[in-house]
Design a protein around this motif. Structure first.
Motif: not given
Lengths: 691, 149
Positions: A647-648, A662-664, A670, A672
């Protein structure tokens, strides 16, 4: 408000233009295909109608003239040739320009438009003759043509009984009259005798003809020039305008035919066609629209897709990603809880959410086809410009990619194809001399390979001399004179900045954009580009692209307690930090692994974190591909491999160095995503600054 | 200076009352864990995840160059988006959220009396007297521009 509609119109028009271009390409292959001509006509018609409605008057006017050509074509009054197709392609560009600027305000544009219209009119008026040659001549004729002054004549044609004996067939004369314009013929057969008295070589009929023509009365007399002595001929102008269109006149004709009573000049003179100037054009328009309803209905049935704003799709993908995350949490909870009921539910939801995820991502994919038209266009235009004959063959146009990827792909591909056209494919003479077919071929092939899409652009041109590339690289100081490179490594040099093989900068390629830019652009969407070539056989450029930008395979690592993701595609190797790995004492930034030295970057330093007091023993070295080199990254811990949704970071962290998104994680935390290219670039730049 | 908002949400920073336009507020969260973003501005503490949107949080106290502050149970994140778009979301860390109230037409905005430095928060729509407090309304657009620099 009106702006909104105008934008909508522009959007729709671009679709129409797209359709138009596609149809034109088909037409080029099969110039007699009625259906395609119909399709072109329809697209132009929509452009014209919409243009007038939304205030694009110049566009509407221009398209009207263009439409006329295809109206003539579909009514078999004009045959399609290459000139018309080329002219139409040019016209499409002009239409695009008009869509851009709206109505013309600048004098130069106005002049251009007028000249263009003249050319189009010339094409409509000339049958298969060179359009440009007639340009000037037509400019004088055109105004006359615009207001056709037609006149209806009543022709009494009473041939003598023995006219047939001279070998004259009166029916041929009638045919000649038909060719001059619109004609209605009334035949009088009351003089035909009974069979007993009938002499087959005698003529017993006479005719009355109502002819609507733009030609003069003398031209009509010319038709009868050879039979003047064998018939009685009266030619009189009657009425005003094309009275043949009038219902009353038509009724009069039918009646006269039925009752065998001749029409008189007086009886016809009282009629006048009121809208004489528009009449002929309008009749065409009526003809044009009557056969279409059936077609449009068919088209409506064909609609199997809908238009959705891309933001909505982004949102959907976003929500689905979120749900996948929550689902992972649920699964974790259910496993810990251990109740079979909950576990079962969690698994069902897992299945469903996977399907949902796949579906949502599929929606955000669009077929390559949509961009291929531009490449086809490029090849066509360049073929003319460079006087080369090139066939553009497409395979796998239905391959789908994330729309963001496709957007990034266009420029590099245009450049690659341009290169093939300019440097690769030879002139027809050269090709024939080398025993190749005169027509060159550029093959565009796309296919799936695992989670990536491969695009190969292959030309059968003269190829690239690897020795030449090597020498060039040496002369530019890119490689050492003694360096031994494999063929692949040599061709990889082409992608280095400051490398362009053609000395002469041409209009086609060499606009200051080299293959290094192609590589950079493709790299931005995490793709790879390679080149292969054989002298005399051709060149292949291969692009390997991820199917979507939003999901990556990543390696989860930890630095100073924070989680980070490194894209797997950029990783060459992972080493545990054991005794075999030696950090050079003199230079702090070089590490020796298995007898090779690599520059190394401590991520703690890069991220401005303090050094830990002691090693944990979990530290690892990751070798990252960076341009042509490998660079070692020191990390605290490697957690494992994950497929993650990227994701931005939003607009406030857009300028963030080193981090691309970043991603969850499954637990909602989170991590990065590290942009290794930028990170390494920045670190190396730092070093130079220190010096 | 932007126009007067219809309704404002007030909060404490260092025992003083500040406020922002309620319409720009998307959410209010307690300050929990966040992920540090390396190489970013100091007052950008890190990023958090809200309904799948990842956005940074900015500590207003640090932006105001305050020195001695500590996080308590009352420390909150006010999530705003000045143009309503998810990509423009940002969380503002404040000591505690006070209340939301409407500004009536009669309420007059006074020029804030500023003496000394307010750090990076230096643009205000105005100051009002509400009950016993002077409430300084921060101009979000200018603040956002500062963060984006």
């Amino acid at each position: 408000m009106i702006d909104k509609f105008r934008n909508k119109f522009v959007e729709e028009s671009l679709d129409n233009i797209h359709d138009l271009e596609e149809a034109l390409f088909l037409l080029e292959n099969d110039m007699d295909d009625k259906e395609i001509i119909e399709r072109i006509f329809r697209a132009m018609h929509s452009l014209k109608g919409g243009g007038a409605m939304f205030g694009f008057n110049d566009l509407s006017e221009f398209t009207h003239h263009l439409e006329t050509i295809f109206d003539l074509v579909r009514n078999d009054k004009l045959t399609i040739d290459n000139n018309i197709i080329s002219l139409t392609f040019e016209s499409i560009d002009h239409i695009k320009h008009l869509l851009d600027i709206g109505d013309i305000t600048e004098e130069g544009d106005r002049l251009h438009q007028n000249q263009f219209i003249k050319r189009v009119q010339a094409a409509a008026n000339s049958d298969s003759q060179t359009v440009t040659a007639q340009e000037e001549q037509i400019s004088e004729i055109a105004p006359e043509k615009e207001i056709p002054s037609s006149q209806v004549y009543l022709i009494d044609f009473l041939p003598n009984e023995d006219i047939l004996r001279n070998g004259t067939n009166p029916l041929y004369l009638l045919d000649d009259l038909h060719a001059m314009g619109q004609a209605k013929v009334i035949s009088f057969i009351q003089n035909v005798p009974t069979l007993k008295d009938f002499d087959p070589i005698n003529n017993y009929c006479h005719w009355q003809i109502l002819l609507n023509t733009e030609d003069s009365i003398n031209d009509i007399k010319d038709v009868f020039i050879f039979v003047e002595d064998e018939c009685t001929l009266n030619i009189n102008p009657v009425g005003k305008g094309n009275i043949l269109e009038l219902k009353d006149v038509q009724e009069l004709i039918t009646e006269s035919q039925k009752n065998q009573v001749a029409l008189t000049v007086e009886s016809l003179n009282k009629f006048s066609a009121k809208r004489e100037e528009i009449a002929p054009q309008e009749s065409k328009a009526v003809n044009a629209s009557t056969p279409t309803p059936k077609k449009t209905q068919q088209k409506e049935h064909k609609i199997s897709s809908i238009r959705v704003a891309s933001t909505k799709i982004d949102e959907l993908v976003n929500l689905v990603s979120e749900m996948v995350t929550i689902q992972a949490q649920l699964h974790l909870y259910a496993e810990n809880d251990g109740k079979p009921g909950i576990l079962q539910l969690a698994e069902s939801i897992q299945k469903l959410s996977r399907q949902l995820r796949d579906n949502a991502f599929e929606i955000s994919l669009i077929p390559l086809q949509s961009e291929l038209m531009r490449f086809q266009r490029l090849v066509r235009d360049l073929s003319n410009e460079l006087n080369k004959e090139v066939d553009f063959v497409i395979e796998g146009g239905d391959i789908e990619l994330d729309k963001n990827i496709i957007e990034h792909l266009t420029d590099p591909l245009l450049h690659i194809i341009r290169n093939s056209m300019d440097h690769g494919i030879e002139t027809p003479e050269e090709r024939v001399a080398n025993g190749k077919p005169a027509n060159g071929t550029i093959n565009f092939k796309a296919y799936y390979s695992g989670a990536s899409v491969i695009i190969k652009v292959t030309d059968n041109g003269k190829g690239i001399d690897s020795e030449y590339v090597r020498k060039k690289a040496i002369s530019k100081g890119l490689i050492d004179e003694n360096a031994e490179l494999s063929k692949k490594e040599i061709f990889d040099l082409v992608f280095l900045s400051g490398f362009s093989t053609k000395e002469v900068v041409s209009d086609v390629s060499g606009r200051g954009v080299g293959m290094d830019v192609v590589k950079k652009k493709i790299g931005e969407i995490r793709g790879e580009v390679t080149l292969d070539s054989e002298i005399g056989v051709g060149t292949t450029t291969t692009l390997e692209l991820p199917m979507t930008l939003s999901i990556i395979d990543g390696l989860l690592i930890k630095v100073a307690g924070n989680q980070y993701v490194i894209p797997i595609s950029s990783i060459e190797k992972i080493h545990a930090l054991d005794n075999s790995i030696k950090f050079t004492k003199n230079f702090n930034n070089v590490v020796t692994i298995e007898d090779r030295q690599y520059p190394y970057i401590n991520l703690r330093n890069s991220f401005n974190e303090d050094e830990p007091d002691s090693k944990t023993g979990e530290e690892q070295i990751i070798l990252i591909k960076y341009e042509e080199k490998l660079v070692a990254l020191l990390v605290d811990q490697v957690v494992g491999e994950y497929q993650t949704v990227v994701k931005a970071l939003g607009r406030f962290l857009k300028g963030q160095d080193n981090i691309s998104g970043a991603s969850i994680m499954g637990d909602g935390s989170i991590s990065l995503v590290i942009d290794t290219n930028r990170l390494i670039h920045n670190e190396l730049a730092k070093k130079y600054q220190k010096e | 200076m932007s126009g007067k908002p219809l309704s404002i949400i007030s909060f404490y920073i260092n025992n003083e009352v500040f406020a922002i336009d309620t319409l720009k507020v998307q959410n209010i969260l307690e300050l929990k864990t966040y992920t540090k973003v390396p190489n970013s501005k100091e007052y950008l503490l890190g990023v958090i995840n809200l309904h799948g949107n990842i956005f940074p949080i900015a500590d207003l106290r640090m932006m105001m160059k305050l020195k001695d502050f500590e996080n308590t149970v009352d420390t909150s994140i006010i999530v705003i988006s000045n143009d309503g778009k998810p990509e423009s979301m940002i969380g503002l860390v404040v000591d505690s959220v006070k209340e939301v109230f409407d500004l009536s037409a009669e309420t007059k905005l006074e020029e804030p009396v500023i003496s000394g430095s307010t750090g990076l928060i230096n643009s205000f729509i105005g100051t009002i007297k509400h009950n016993e407090d002077f409430v300084h309304i921060i101009d979000i657009n200018d603040m956002v521009k500062e963060i984006e620099k």
